[in-house]
Design a protein around this motif. Structure first.
Motif, mmCIF file in Angstrom:
data_model
loop_
_atom_site.group_PDB
_atom_site.id
_atom_site.type_symbol
_atom_site.label_atom_id
_atom_site.label_comp_id
_atom_site.label_asym_id
_atom_site.label_seq_id
_atom_site.Cartn_x
_atom_site.Cartn_y
_atom_site.Cartn_z
ATOM 1 N N HIS A 1 107.953 32.240 50.162
ATOM 2 C CA HIS A 1 107.454 33.368 50.952
ATOM 3 C C HIS A 1 106.114 33.886 50.425
ATOM 4 C CE1 HIS A 1 112.000 34.276 51.660
ATOM 5 N NE2 HIS A 1 111.583 33.246 52.369
ATOM 6 N N LYS A 2 105.761 33.527 49.207
ATOM 7 C CA LYS A 2 104.580 34.102 48.570
ATOM 8 C C LYS A 2 103.296 33.674 49.284
ATOM 9 C CE LYS A 2 102.361 34.682 44.049
ATOM 10 N NZ LYS A 2 102.407 34.342 42.616
ATOM 11 N N ASP A 3 102.497 34.664 49.645
ATOM 12 C CA ASP A 3 101.180 34.433 50.274
ATOM 13 C C ASP A 3 101.281 33.533 51.495
ATOM 14 O OD1 ASP A 3 100.140 35.940 48.181
ATOM 15 O OD2 ASP A 3 99.721 34.181 46.950
ATOM 16 N N ALA A 4 102.348 33.672 52.270
ATOM 17 C CA ALA A 4 102.552 32.809 53.428
ATOM 18 C C ALA A 4 101.727 33.238 54.640
ATOM 19 C CB ALA A 4 104.030 32.778 53.788
ATOM 20 N N ALA A 5 101.147 34.426 54.613
ATOM 21 C CA ALA A 5 100.310 34.907 55.712
ATOM 22 C C ALA A 5 99.160 35.711 55.125
ATOM 23 C CB ALA A 5 101.122 35.760 56.681
ATOM 24 N N ALA A 6 98.201 36.035 55.969
ATOM 25 C CA ALA A 6 97.042 36.826 55.537
ATOM 26 C C ALA A 6 96.828 37.974 56.511
ATOM 27 C CB ALA A 6 95.796 35.951 55.464
ATOM 28 N N GLN A 7 96.257 39.055 55.993
ATOM 29 C CA GLN A 7 96.044 40.251 56.807
ATOM 30 C C GLN A 7 94.629 40.763 56.614
ATOM 31 O OE1 GLN A 7 98.346 43.696 55.676
ATOM 32 N NE2 GLN A 7 98.291 44.586 57.724
ATOM 33 N N LEU A 8 93.934 40.961 57.708
ATOM 34 C CA LEU A 8 92.606 41.575 57.719
ATOM 35 C C LEU A 8 92.745 43.008 58.196
ATOM 36 C CD1 LEU A 8 89.410 41.366 57.685
ATOM 37 C CD2 LEU A 8 89.613 40.761 60.114
ATOM 38 N N ALA A 9 92.109 43.941 57.500
ATOM 39 C CA ALA A 9 92.162 45.345 57.897
ATOM 40 C C ALA A 9 90.788 45.972 57.715
ATOM 41 C CB ALA A 9 93.197 46.116 57.078
ATOM 42 N N ALA A 10 90.421 46.820 58.643
ATOM 43 C CA ALA A 10 89.153 47.544 58.559
ATOM 44 C C ALA A 10 89.349 48.908 59.194
ATOM 45 C CB ALA A 10 88.041 46.774 59.263
ATOM 46 N N GLY A 11 88.601 49.883 58.718
ATOM 47 C CA GLY A 11 88.753 51.208 59.276
ATOM 48 C C GLY A 11 87.654 52.146 58.845
#
Length: 664
Positions: free
Chosen positions: A319-329
């Protein structure tokens, strides 16, 4: 058994001796917020923030409003009164003058000196040059390890690593201007330099934080946390639940903080900055990209996002680092005297689509899809007698959430608070965290009414009642349900004596055994503690009780004795001994224990047994400190502890914590 007897004898020896100069701020924090419902992870995050403040106190005589707002347990009125006192009397000469701040109650009057100091104005100047930063900066290196004297089932077969937990912290700091650090952490059972952890530790955190650089108020690079408004759009910095809402009269700490924690969840990674774009107007912007743990479906979409950060088995490592997330605000804040207003916008995108299983009734409206965004407006107004504030937010599908509060101080010794919240059942905000009965900002509406009354010098009473309604299913209830939460706390401090009484009763509607109707779950928790603090020693006697009624009755209690002795300025010893007797987990007891730095120890006890611990801190020199803590739990009603891979084939569980700090 030998470990239990050794710890018990050492503990009793310390208790019967004479025990520290004053209680630690962690104990006072526990007294203020022990009735709160925040999770262990949130408590550890809170501890990180307070520990950093305690290590580098805010200079009262030169502190701006923003500096004082970094102390999360102060109300807006208390901050205002502190600044007015400093201005009127041209600063404080000693911290004893805090007794003249009428709005401070007895507990916060004890707690605040750990986080503020009296420093001459000459020590505060313009942003230092790079040469001065490198010359005058202070370095701290901290090593922590926990050694278990037992083996879990997973240690024999299942876990990829050894049973020891260990971590290190390196911190670089120049006053209040520049901070930088690196943290590495390893949980028990996680592989080290093996099985995918080729860089050694399972979790690393790195950060750089710059403050007060002209118009650039704050700049963070690496890993950081952010909070604005009431937390309906983003708040991953500090959370105190409903208890904190009452004690701070709704004030929510805002701004950018470094992520210097062992926690592997909730942080942002990239850069963030707050700039004064015009007079009374600040602009904050952030950008983050990080990998996240994820449980994937057969088609490669994300089923769930684990939050515990454990990577002990082959399954957890997958499960480790299985996806990535981009966030900005961004957040635009405007201040005009007592009025503050803000506009916040946050966008987030996952590399894999979220497709949660909706077969479970309470996950029917869990976040789904790739893209998420939220926009909110927040406001606050402060008057010397009353204040108000709130935030209203929407998500990408037009669902709403709003939280508003009004506080009133008719006389200096009495504070009243009313706080309303409405979180739509479809409202989705991935970074939100605010007060409420649910763990998430979703599917809840409620009203909290509370008061804090300083009856006389040293005597205060605090309490609230909170009604909540859930229009759609939630964990434990297949249909619409209600909850009623009540808390009363009495604190009395007379010279060296402290008496504290706390009682909480909570009623929630939950499914019956056949899940055909709702029945009431009644939970009661109480505490009575008496403590005495002398010049070089103190003690505390405490009684906790819990009672639960849901499908069946469950009751329990725990007696705890704690003593601290400081035989020399460089040495401090603390011993704890307790007996607990509860019917089952429903009547579990939570008790604070003194632990290593940056490790808030708040274990739960259930069943029947004893708990003993001995803590020793030795400041071997001005630069070197050593902490040792031995703890043992012996159960009388079982031959094994826990279950599954966590199972211990013994009735006794003993650990040794070791921590070494070097300042240079």
């Amino acid at each position: 058994m030998k470990n239990l007897l050794l710890t018990l004898l050492l503990g009793l020896a310390c208790l019967t001796a004479a025990a520290q100069q004053s209680c630690d701020w962690e104990e006072l924090y526990d007294e203020l917020y022990a009735a709160g419902e925040e999770s262990q992870a949130v408590r550890e995050e809170n501890l990180e923030i307070l520990s950093a403040l305690a290590a580098h106190p805010v200079p009262l005589n030169t502190a701006s409003r923003e500096d004082l707002e970094r102390i999360p347990f102060l109300t807006a009125e208390q901050i205002e009164e502190l600044q007015a006192y400093v201005y009127r009397y041209h600063g404080m000469r000693t911290l004893g003058e805090l007794a003249l701040i009428e709005s401070l109650d007895a507990v916060r009057r004890q707690l605040l000196p750990y986080f503020v100091c009296i420093a001459p104005a000459a020590e505060q100047g313009i942003f230092p040059s790079l040469k001065n930063i490198l010359t005058h900066a202070k370095h701290t290196l901290l090593f922590t390890s926990r050694i278990p004297f037992y083996r879990r089932e997973g240690d024999r077969n299942g876990y990829l690593g050894y049973p020891y937990a260990h971590s290190f912290r390196y911190a670089f700091r120049d006053g209040d201007y520049v901070q930088a650090g690196l943290v590495g952490a390893q949980d028990p059972g996680e592989p080290f330099f093996a099985h995918g952890n080729n860089l050694g530790y399972d979790h690393y955190s790195f950060y750089v934080l710059i403050r007060k650089m002209g118009r650039l108020k704050t700049l963070a690079a690496g890993r950081y946390r952010i909070s604005f408004g009431q937390g309906l759009v983003i708040n991953n910095t500090f959370g105190l639940g409903k208890t904190g809402l009452l004690t701070t009269l709704g004030r929510q700490p805002a701004g950018i903080r470094a992520h210097s924690s062992r926690s592997a969840d909730g942080y942002l990674q990239g850069a963030a900055a707050t700039v004064e774009v015009a007079r009374h107007t600040d602009l904050t912007a952030f950008l983050s990209y990080r990998t996240v743990d994820a449980v994937l479906s057969d088609s490669g979409t994300v089923r769930t996002l684990p939050k515990n950060g454990y990577h002990r088995t082959e399954r957890e490592m997958s499960h480790k680092d299985a996806a990535a997330q981009l966030a900005a605000g961004t957040h635009l804040g405007w201040t005009c005297g007592a009025l503050r207003m803000g506009l916040t916008g946050v966008f987030s995108r996952f590399s894999r689509e979220l497709t949660p299983s909706t077969s479970l009734y309470y996950r029917r409206y869990a976040p789904s899809g790739n893209d998420f965004w939220n926009v909110s407006v927040d406001y606050s107004y402060l008057h010397h007698r009353w204040s108000m504030g709130g935030e209203t937010a929407t998500d990408s599908r037009g669902n709403l959430a709003t939280a508003n509060r009004l506080s009133f101080q008719p006389v200096s010794c009495l504070s009243l608070l009313a706080a309303q919240r409405y979180y739509g059942y479809r409202y989705t905000a991935l970074f939100a965290r605010s007060s409420g009965d649910n763990a998430s900002v979703q599917n809840e509406s409620g009203l909290l009414v509370g008061a804090e009354w300083k009856v006389a010098r040293g005597l205060s009473i605090m309490g609230y009642t909170d009604l909540a309604y859930f229009s759609h299913p939630r964990p434990g209830a297949h249909t619409a349900s209600k909850a009623w939460d009540n808390l009363a706390v009495l604190a009395y401090i007379y010279k060296r004596w402290s008496l504290r009484v706390r009682y909480r009763v909570r009623i929630r509607e939950k499914d019956n055994a056949g899940r055909t109707a709702l029945v009431r779950e009644l939970t009661q928790r109480g505490r009575l503690s008496l403590s005495y603090a002398a010049a070089s020693w103190n003690f505390r006697s405490q009684i906790d009780f819990a009672a639960s009624r849901y499908l069946r009755r469950s009751t329990g209690y725990m007696f705890t004795e704690t003593g601290t002795w400081q035989p020399a300025a460089w040495l401090s010893l603390t011993a704890t001994a307790g007996y607990f007797h509860t019917a089952d987990f429903s009547s579990r007891i939570y008790v604070y224990e003194r632990g290593p730095l940056y490790a808030f120890s708040f274990p739960a006890f259930y069943g029947r047994g004893v708990r003993c611990g001995l803590f020793a801190r030795a400041d071997l020199s001005r630069r070197l400190m050593l902490i040792l803590r031995s703890s043992t739990t012996r159960y009388f009603d079982r031959d094994t502890i826990a279950s599954g891979l966590q199972q211990i084939s013994s009735s006794t569980m003993s650990d040794l914590d070791v921590q070494l700090r070097w300042k240079f």
